[in-house]
Design a protein around this motif. Structure first.
Motif, PDB file in Angstrom:
ATOM      1  N   LEU A  13     -34.511 -62.593 -17.015  1.00  0.00           N
ATOM      2  CA  LEU A  13     -33.540 -61.797 -17.531  1.00  0.00           C
ATOM      3  C   LEU A  13     -33.292 -60.787 -16.478  1.00  0.00           C
ATOM      4  CD1 LEU A  13     -33.681 -61.424 -21.430  1.00  0.00           C
ATOM      5  CD2 LEU A  13     -32.232 -62.759 -20.046  1.00  0.00           C
ATOM      6  N   HIS A  14     -34.233 -60.484 -15.568  1.00  0.00           N
ATOM      7  CA  HIS A  14     -34.321 -59.172 -14.949  1.00  0.00           C
ATOM      8  C   HIS A  14     -34.868 -59.531 -13.482  1.00  0.00           C
ATOM      9  CE1 HIS A  14     -35.680 -54.502 -15.455  1.00  0.00           C
ATOM     10  NE2 HIS A  14     -35.041 -55.020 -14.208  1.00  0.00           N
ATOM     11  N   SER A  15     -34.020 -59.866 -12.716  1.00  0.00           N
ATOM     12  CA  SER A  15     -34.597 -59.835 -11.175  1.00  0.00           C
ATOM     13  C   SER A  15     -33.413 -59.275 -10.053  1.00  0.00           C
ATOM     14  CB  SER A  15     -35.002 -61.364 -10.946  1.00  0.00           C
ATOM     15  OG  SER A  15     -34.936 -61.472  -9.566  1.00  0.00           O
ATOM     16  N   LEU A  48     -29.492 -58.522 -14.365  1.00  0.00           N
ATOM     17  CA  LEU A  48     -28.764 -57.945 -15.411  1.00  0.00           C
ATOM     18  C   LEU A  48     -29.249 -56.436 -15.769  1.00  0.00           C
ATOM     19  CD1 LEU A  48     -29.404 -60.699 -18.043  1.00  0.00           C
ATOM     20  CD2 LEU A  48     -27.453 -60.239 -16.617  1.00  0.00           C
ATOM     21  N   GLU A  49     -30.154 -55.897 -15.128  1.00  0.00           N
ATOM     22  CA  GLU A  49     -30.433 -54.356 -15.333  1.00  0.00           C
ATOM     23  C   GLU A  49     -29.754 -53.475 -14.371  1.00  0.00           C
ATOM     24  OE1 GLU A  49     -33.407 -52.419 -13.557  1.00  0.00           O
ATOM     25  OE2 GLU A  49     -34.271 -51.143 -15.116  1.00  0.00           O
ATOM     26  N   ALA A  50     -29.757 -53.996 -13.038  1.00  0.00           N
ATOM     27  CA  ALA A  50     -28.838 -53.126 -12.026  1.00  0.00           C
ATOM     28  C   ALA A  50     -27.409 -53.584 -11.951  1.00  0.00           C
ATOM     29  CB  ALA A  50     -29.388 -53.171 -10.756  1.00  0.00           C
ATOM     30  N   GLY A  72     -31.830 -44.325 -16.803  1.00  0.00           N
ATOM     31  CA  GLY A  72     -32.859 -43.533 -16.260  1.00  0.00           C
ATOM     32  C   GLY A  72     -32.559 -42.999 -14.835  1.00  0.00           C
ATOM     33  N   TYR A  73     -31.679 -43.605 -13.957  1.00  0.00           N
ATOM     34  CA  TYR A  73     -31.377 -43.385 -12.741  1.00  0.00           C
ATOM     35  C   TYR A  73     -30.333 -42.102 -12.679  1.00  0.00           C
ATOM     36  CZ  TYR A  73     -34.801 -46.901 -11.609  1.00  0.00           C
ATOM     37  OH  TYR A  73     -35.770 -47.541 -11.420  1.00  0.00           O
ATOM     38  N   ALA A  74     -29.536 -41.997 -13.568  1.00  0.00           N
ATOM     39  CA  ALA A  74     -28.184 -41.341 -13.683  1.00  0.00           C
ATOM     40  C   ALA A  74     -28.291 -40.464 -15.112  1.00  0.00           C
ATOM     41  CB  ALA A  74     -27.017 -42.199 -13.497  1.00  0.00           C
ATOM     42  N   VAL A 121     -30.479 -52.085 -20.702  1.00  0.00           N
ATOM     43  CA  VAL A 121     -30.455 -50.660 -20.140  1.00  0.00           C
ATOM     44  C   VAL A 121     -32.029 -50.327 -19.883  1.00  0.00           C
ATOM     45  CG1 VAL A 121     -30.337 -48.393 -21.297  1.00  0.00           C
ATOM     46  CG2 VAL A 121     -28.877 -50.257 -22.035  1.00  0.00           C
ATOM     47  N   HIS A 122     -32.166 -49.561 -18.633  1.00  0.00           N
ATOM     48  CA  HIS A 122     -33.155 -48.844 -18.125  1.00  0.00           C
ATOM     49  C   HIS A 122     -33.092 -47.436 -18.993  1.00  0.00           C
ATOM     50  CE1 HIS A 122     -36.391 -47.561 -15.055  1.00  0.00           C
ATOM     51  NE2 HIS A 122     -35.962 -46.349 -15.859  1.00  0.00           N
ATOM     52  N   SER A 123     -33.907 -47.274 -19.917  1.00  0.00           N
ATOM     53  CA  SER A 123     -33.556 -46.046 -20.759  1.00  0.00           C
ATOM     54  C   SER A 123     -33.642 -44.713 -19.953  1.00  0.00           C
ATOM     55  CB  SER A 123     -34.564 -46.077 -21.842  1.00  0.00           C
ATOM     56  OG  SER A 123     -35.857 -45.982 -21.393  1.00  0.00           O
ATOM     57  N   CYS A 148     -34.519 -52.818 -21.400  1.00  0.00           N
ATOM     58  CA  CYS A 148     -35.389 -53.511 -19.990  1.00  0.00           C
ATOM     59  C   CYS A 148     -36.848 -53.056 -20.250  1.00  0.00           C
ATOM     60  CB  CYS A 148     -34.501 -53.301 -19.078  1.00  0.00           C
ATOM     61  SG  CYS A 148     -33.110 -53.990 -18.675  1.00  0.00           S
ATOM     62  N   HIS A 149     -37.715 -53.885 -19.610  1.00  0.00           N
ATOM     63  CA  HIS A 149     -38.948 -53.296 -19.499  1.00  0.00           C
ATOM     64  C   HIS A 149     -39.488 -52.200 -20.457  1.00  0.00           C
ATOM     65  CE1 HIS A 149     -37.015 -50.482 -16.952  1.00  0.00           C
ATOM     66  NE2 HIS A 149     -37.018 -51.100 -16.013  1.00  0.00           N
ATOM     67  N   MET A 150     -39.939 -52.716 -21.479  1.00  0.00           N
ATOM     68  CA  MET A 150     -40.342 -51.934 -22.759  1.00  0.00           C
ATOM     69  C   MET A 150     -41.965 -51.257 -22.258  1.00  0.00           C
ATOM     70  SD  MET A 150     -41.802 -52.779 -26.540  1.00  0.00           S
ATOM     71  CE  MET A 150     -40.784 -52.792 -27.594  1.00  0.00           C
ATOM     72  N   SER A 188     -39.150 -60.272 -15.164  1.00  0.00           N
ATOM     73  CA  SER A 188     -40.384 -59.833 -13.898  1.00  0.00           C
ATOM     74  C   SER A 188     -39.896 -58.704 -13.483  1.00  0.00           C
ATOM     75  CB  SER A 188     -40.140 -60.974 -12.859  1.00  0.00           C
ATOM     76  OG  SER A 188     -38.830 -61.031 -12.476  1.00  0.00           O
ATOM     77  N   ASP A 189     -38.672 -58.133 -13.577  1.00  0.00           N
ATOM     78  CA  ASP A 189     -38.263 -57.146 -12.638  1.00  0.00           C
ATOM     79  C   ASP A 189     -38.570 -57.432 -11.250  1.00  0.00           C
ATOM     80  OD1 ASP A 189     -37.075 -54.552 -12.008  1.00  0.00           O
ATOM     81  OD2 ASP A 189     -38.593 -53.399 -13.207  1.00  0.00           O
ATOM     82  N   ALA A 190     -38.592 -58.583 -10.825  1.00  0.00           N
ATOM     83  CA  ALA A 190     -38.708 -58.958  -9.197  1.00  0.00           C
ATOM     84  C   ALA A 190     -37.886 -58.080  -8.528  1.00  0.00           C
ATOM     85  CB  ALA A 190     -38.327 -60.358  -9.152  1.00  0.00           C
TER      86      ALA A 190
END
Ligand SMILES: [Zn+2]
Length: 517
Positions: free
Chosen positions: A64-66, A88-90, A187-189, A213-215, A247-249, A364-366
């Motif tokens: 889900l997250h690369s 999907l995260e960015a 978390g970036y904004a 969401v990246h919290s 995302c990535h708990m 993965s958050d590759a």
């Protein structure tokens, strides 16, 4: 059915595991026209028969997250057992151009993008021009805009009401164009207002498209920290009945993982539509200009610059002054951020809490491979990053999750630490991510399963020997994935990547899927 061609290929003699039905038997798997057409002991006629005895035959892994949405990224993930890899995260913007560019260049794995919320903020608040992945190679990654325009003056801060409307309109247009949900790098904004998150949640609820969401905070503090950031998501999911994916708990919860886990369990028990994922590493990777890496914030969050490694030079950041300096010169530069000390058993247990959380996907958050500054290999490295080169040359680097996340699930969590069974690990790499996307991207309901009628996205691997190759200093592919099929087409054969094989297809969000089916 044509005579002598019941199947295009039959995988014979393997241990076949389907995480949905619990099927776990030695059987033959028949594939025709991109689908699985038989699972059983009556071997059908086939053009090709591949002996996979001694190996496990599982659905291909779904990531889900690369962020590694280019050829080197896909190929490393193919050798790690992945058949569908999603940014999907960015996310990306404009998504239609990203889908078109990836389709035109060709991909070994299935791919897809969410709508990039920070991209929309950069466009509205800092007048950043639309990315042009079709013509500009430096725009190739979905997150290129994010890396390039880190130093924009306003995108991290609160927007006024008309600006919020424009941001939400841009995001909505991406959903209409086929994005899978919305990537929310909160978390970036972190300066965005509650009303903007409410607007996103309303959009998610109406379109039945998740927010990924990246919290908002990773801070190890009581007020406004990692736990409050998750509470904020649970609250908004509940008020709007919006599907939200955390995302990535592991990396955003950090030392607060125990409380985050409790809060998530309670929310899910009362029906809040919140899902999550984790990756099996004690360190994360991000852009060094990220808000939460500001030296003053680090100090407030009980973290230090020495927990950051800057990849362009390989240095461990020595001081707050040096960190300021790097952030000023190269805010989009990639760094490694240590969050758990895995030599400490208690810290390891904390990470395992995230990785064994009920129904958490492995994701993965590759990150895309980058160049480590080694002059001797510079030219070859740059060519490989930008183009179609395999095998990859020396001198490349990426967080090891980029090439070995899924192998690590089996080598570490299943074999060594024994915190997951083989079947449960497979479920977390396949069925769970497919189910998380079932509503947002209907095509996913034919994936993550090893059953008649499912897409022939298949990973054949040796659970006793699968092993990640690289580490934080050097990039090496996973070994132990012997065969990989994407829509029935071979991408890995006898452990070797087939560089000319590009069967990957776009996976769209439900809006676009409905238009084309
Ligand atoms: Zn993230």
């Amino acid at each position: 059915m044509e005579a002598g061609r019941d199947c295009d290929v039959v995988l014979t003699g393997g241990r076949v595991i389907d995480p949905e039905t619990g099927f776990d038997e030695f059987a033959d798997v028949g594939i025709r026209d991109g689908r699985i057409v038989s699972v059983g002991n009556d071997t059908p006629n086939s053009r090709e028969i591949v002996d996979v005895s001694g190996l496990v035959v599982a659905p291909g892994f779904i990531d889900l997250h690369s962020h590694a949405q280019n050829l080197p990224g896909h190929r490393l993930q193919a050798l790690d057992g992945v058949t569908t890899t999603l940014e999907l995260e960015a996310g990306a913007l404009p998504v239609a151009d990203y889908y078109e560019a990836a389709t035109a260049e060709g991909r070994p794995l299935n791919f897809g993008y969410s709508a990039g919320w920070v991209h929309a903020r950069m466009s509205v608040l800092d007048d950043v021009a639309d990315a042009d992945p079709l013509h500009d190679p430096t725009d190739r990654l979905g997150m290129s805009t994010f890396e390039k325009f880190q130093d924009g003056p306003r995108w991290r801060d609160a927007a006024d009401a008309p600006e919020v409307d424009r941001i939400l309109t841009l995001v909505r247009e991406q959903i209409e164009a086929g994005a899978i949900g919305v990537g929310v790098l909160a978390g970036y904004a972190p300066g965005f207002a509650q009303s903007e998150l409410d607007g996103l949640a309303q959009l998610a609820a109406e379109s039945r498209q998740s927010l990924f969401v990246h919290s908002r905070s990773i801070a190890n503090v009581d007020h406004g920290g990692a736990l409050d950031a998750v509470r904020e998501l649970i609250d908004v999911a509940e008020r709007f009945d919006a599907p939200i994916h955390l995302c990535h708990m592991n990396s955003t919860s950090g030392q607060r993982i125990g409380s985050v886990v409790d809060e998530m369990r309670e929310a899910q028990a009362r029906g809040v539509t919140i899902t999550t994922e984790a990756y099996p590493y004690g360190a994360g990777s991000t852009v060094i200009g990220a808000s939460f890496l500001d030296p003053q914030r680090l100090a407030a969050n009980n973290m230090s610059p020495q927990s950051i490694i800057y990849l362009a030079t390989g240095e461990r950041v020595a001081s707050a002054e040096r960190l300021d300096e790097i952030r000023a010169v190269d805010p989009g530069g990639i760094c490694i951020l240590e969050s758990f000390d895995l030599t400490d058993d208690h810290q390891k247990e904390l990470l395992f809490e995230a990785l064994t959380y009920p129904d958490a996907a492995m994701a993965s958050d590759a990150i895309a491979v980058t160049f480590n500054g080694d002059e001797e290999h510079r030219r070859a490295a740059e060519e490989a990053i930008a183009g179609d080169v395999w095998p990859l040359p020396k001198g490349l680097i990426a967080h090891p999750r980029s090439s070995g996340c899924f192998a690590t699930v089996f080598s570490w969590l299943v074999r060594e630490a024994q915190v997951l069974t083989l079947t449960e690990a497979i479920r977390r790499c396949t069925l769970i991510p497919a189910n998380i996307l079932a509503e947002a991207a209907p095509a996913m309901s034919r994936k993550g399963r090893l059953q008649v009628g499912a897409d022939a996205d298949v990973c054949v691997f040796d659970p006793e020997t699968i092993e990640p190759g690289g580490d934080y200093q050097q990039l090496q592919p996973t070994t132990g994935v012997e065969y990989l099929y994407v829509s029935g087409t071979s991408v890995v054969f006898e452990g070797q990547l087939l560089p000319d094989s590009l069967p990957g297809r776009p996976v769209y969000g439900a809006k676009r899927s409905r238009d084309i089916e």
